[in-house]
Each structure stands twice: as C-alpha cells, then as structure tokens.
Design an enzyme around this catalytic site. Structure first.
Site, PDB file in Angstrom:
ATOM      1  N   ASP A  71       1.101  -1.206  -0.107  1.00 11.93           N
ATOM      2  CA  ASP A  71       0.062   0.184   0.112  1.00 11.93           C
ATOM      3  C   ASP A  71       0.621   1.432  -0.138  1.00 11.93           C
ATOM      4  O   ASP A  71       2.128   1.274   0.488  1.00 11.93           O
ATOM      5  CB  ASP A  71      -0.996   0.106   1.031  1.00 11.93           C
ATOM      6  CG  ASP A  71      -0.376  -0.132   2.558  1.00 11.93           C
ATOM      7  OD1 ASP A  71       0.684  -0.838   2.716  1.00 11.93           O
ATOM      8  OD2 ASP A  71      -0.686   0.925   3.548  1.00 11.93           O
ATOM      9  N   GLU A 136       0.068  -0.830   5.966  1.00 12.71           N
ATOM     10  CA  GLU A 136       1.151  -0.350   6.807  1.00 12.71           C
ATOM     11  C   GLU A 136       1.096   1.269   6.788  1.00 12.71           C
ATOM     12  O   GLU A 136       1.084   1.825   7.785  1.00 12.71           O
ATOM     13  CB  GLU A 136       2.484  -0.563   6.129  1.00 12.71           C
ATOM     14  CG  GLU A 136       3.738  -0.485   6.874  1.00 12.71           C
ATOM     15  CD  GLU A 136       4.177   0.905   7.154  1.00 12.71           C
ATOM     16  OE1 GLU A 136       5.145   1.474   7.804  1.00 12.71           O
ATOM     17  OE2 GLU A 136       3.961   1.573   5.905  1.00 12.71           O
TER      18      GLU A 136
END
Length: 378
Positions: A71, A136
């Site tokens: 991400d 994250e």
C-alpha cells in the site's frame, strides 16, 4: 527508449497499480506469481479489508524473512505531479511514481534477489519467507500484526527479518535502521466551567488550568537516551478549546500529545509520570492512551553482521546503524525475538509529490539483498 533491468521493470509494474491503503490492486498477486515460479508456497491471508500474504521457500532451518507493504499513501491531485503518480516513468536516471521509494522499489528488489539466489543455490540452508501487507500506511490493525498472530498459531517464528523501508539518506545502503523508538500517544480532556469572560469568578478556564502542567511536561527530562537511542521526546501536537467567541470562557480543552521513547523507559513509566504531573496541578481531566509500538533494537547478531558486510561488498560503504525516524512494521515483528533491520532506498522523496528513486539504486539494493541471503543461507 530506456531499457529497464529486471528489478526496475518489476518496480514499474508494481507502481502502476493504484494501491492506496488498504487496497492492494493486484500487487500481491504479481509478487506471489513470481515467487511461486521459484518454489515458494504462498498463503493468502485477508483480515477485514486488508490483503496480506505469507510465502515460504524451504522445509526447515532458520527463517530469513523479507517484510514490506504494497500500500501507498494518497498521491493528491495528479495535476501537481510532473508525471501521473501511477504512470511510472524513468527520466534522467530517476524512476518516478507513488511508491517508488516507499516501498515498491524495495519489494521488486527483494523478489529479484530471491530469483537470482534460487537460480544459483539449489540447496539453501534454511528458509526464505515473505510477509507482505496492504495495511502499513494506514491504521495497521489488519496487516503485519495479524499475520504475526497467525504465525504464532501455526507455531512458526522468524529468525531474521529485513524490512524494506527506505532507510538510506544519500546513497543506497549508507544507513540501516537496527531499531526504532516506541510511540505512545494520548488524548487529554481537561474539564472546566463555561462562562462569560467578564465574570471569571463564575467560571473555570481549562486553558489557564492546564498551562502550568503543559509547561512542566514539556520541560521534563524523561531520560537521557543511550548508545542507540536519543532521549525520549514529548510533543503536544493538537490543542482545541473554546467556542470561537472572544467573550466566552471555554468549558473544555482537548489536547493530543505523543511520546517517542527509548528502551530506557516503559509505557507504564511514561503513563505514571505523566499522570503524576497532571494530578499535581489538581486538574479535572480524562486521559486515553494509545500505544502504537514498543521500542525495539537489534544491537548485534548475524543479521546485522551480514547486512553490514553485504553493503560494504556491493557499495564500498561503511553503513551507519540508526534508530532515528518514525515507526515501522518492525515493531510487530521484533517482540517475538526476531533480529530486525530496515534496509531500503534513499528516503528523500517519500510521501512527497514526484516521489522518485535512482533507478540503478534498485539494482544495487537487489544485489545487497542477495548478498545477505548468501551470507545467512549458504
């Protein structure tokens, strides 16, 4: 037309996928296909709206794990970028695109390092693993922390872990993170009595009441740090109070503050000392704590030795060990006893418009990762 290396092309393919937290957008599928082709078994692990995977190559022995995230943070208005954020391009030796540095470049380097290692080492000593999440950059509750719980349930443990966060400052490999400070946040609500500013005797101003406590908290020396960590830092990040009118004494104040703390202190130490100061000033308050991560440190060991040696062999640099910066998913992995280092490209443009890395740095990084594999698993 620029000819891209294997690592650079994989990075381009990953950056082209618009994987803004918690969306993975097919990045993990691409990585999984490449890893399965060289003998990895892949376990897809979806928790909530987050995609994760755990991949392993080898049947026994110590585990060297590559950890990271697919991400990325939002790119903002595309018009602000020289090139569209999810249309990666190499120009004047630089690879541009959201995630180039944080951290799709590292993911590509990890995969290609393993591909070359697998081709050259039919009999590895131990196991190689990947722990990859799409959670994250966000709230990080359904990502690495959940995978670590799952691994514990499977009675699997990681011996060495390389987190691909962008650790470097000027040249790839000049800095590696061998630890991180802990992060402890709090929401403080101080209660008063609202009233007219002309009649302060009929009100109680929470701003006035809390200011001496804030002064004491900001002046407090929490510790002196140690050989690996700077002194613990206390920072007030937000203060909100009042109605917006100049003639109304507010009835409540809300403040947010954060500790970045070393291994010299515990969460309990910080909470107790903070509350002692607040109580000393006779405040009517409510305090809610949130621990984002404990401090961790890999001061020495086989992983640090192998990483330092591989960097020196590939680049000639004598790398610096550092614990500076924010938190990473290493905070979820280290508490199990795993040796953890963070090694990735130059971090100068992370989260910025026109995020970029030197394209050749990704090849250097891949060579370093391969060098670590050779030193630990052959």
């Amino acid at each position: 037309m620029t000819t891209l290396s294997n690592t650079q092309q994989l990075a381009v393919d990953l950056i082209a996928k618009e994987s803004v937290t918690p969306v993975d957008a097919g990045c993990q599928e691409l990585m999984s296909q490449r890893l399965q082709a060289i003998g990895f078994s892949v376990q897809q692990l979806r928790f909530g709206d987050v995609d994760n995977f755990w991949a392993v190559k080898g049947d026994n022995g110590p585990i060297l794990c590559f950890a990271g995230h697919t991400d990325v943070v939002p790119a903002g208005p595309p018009a602000n970028w020289k090139n569209a954020p999810f249309a990666p391009v190499v120009k004047d030796g630089m690879l541009y695109g959201r995630g180039a540095a944080d951290m799709k470049g590292s993911l590509a380097a990890m995969v290609t390092a393993c591909e070359r290692f697998a081709a050259s080492n039919a009999q590895q000593k131990g196991r190689i693993a990947f722990l990859i999440t799409s959670d994250e950059e966000g709230i990080a509750v359904n990502g690495t922390v959940k995978v670590m719980t799952w691994l514990a349930q499977q009675q699997q443990s990681i011996d060495w872990c390389i987190v691909g966060e962008p650790s470097s400052t000027a040249q790839v490999g000049d800095v590696i993170k061998n630890g991180r400070r802990g992060s402890l946040g709090a929401v403080l609500t101080v209660k008063g009595i609202q009233g007219h500013v002309a009649y302060p005797q009929l009100a109680s101003n929470p701003i006035h009441a809390v200011m001496p406590a804030f002064a004491e908290l900001t002046a407090e020396q929490w510790d002196q740090g140690n050989a690996f960590f700077p002194a613990t830092s206390f920072q007030i990040s937000n203060i909100n109070s009042g109605t917006g009118a100049t003639n109304v004494i507010p009835g409540e104040l809300k403040a947010l503050f954060n500790f970045r703390f070393s291994t010299e202190l515990t969460q309990d130490d910080l909470q107790r000392r903070t509350e002692d100061i607040l109580n000393k000033h006779d405040l009517d308050y409510d305090l809610k704590w949130t621990l984002s991560g404990q401090p961790f440190l890999t001061s020495e060991g086989a992983l640090v030795d192998a990483t330092v040696a591989a960097i020196n062999d590939i680049t000639g640099l004598n790398t610096e060990l550092s614990t500076a910066g924010g938190t990473s998913d290493g905070r979820f992995i280290a508490p199990t006893g795993t040796q953890v280092v963070e090694l990735g490209p130059v971090n100068a443009t992370i989260h910025k418009v026109d995020e970029c890395v030197r394209a050749k740095d990704l090849d250097t990084l891949s060579d370093i990762y391969e060098g670590i594999l050779v030193r630990l698993l052959t």
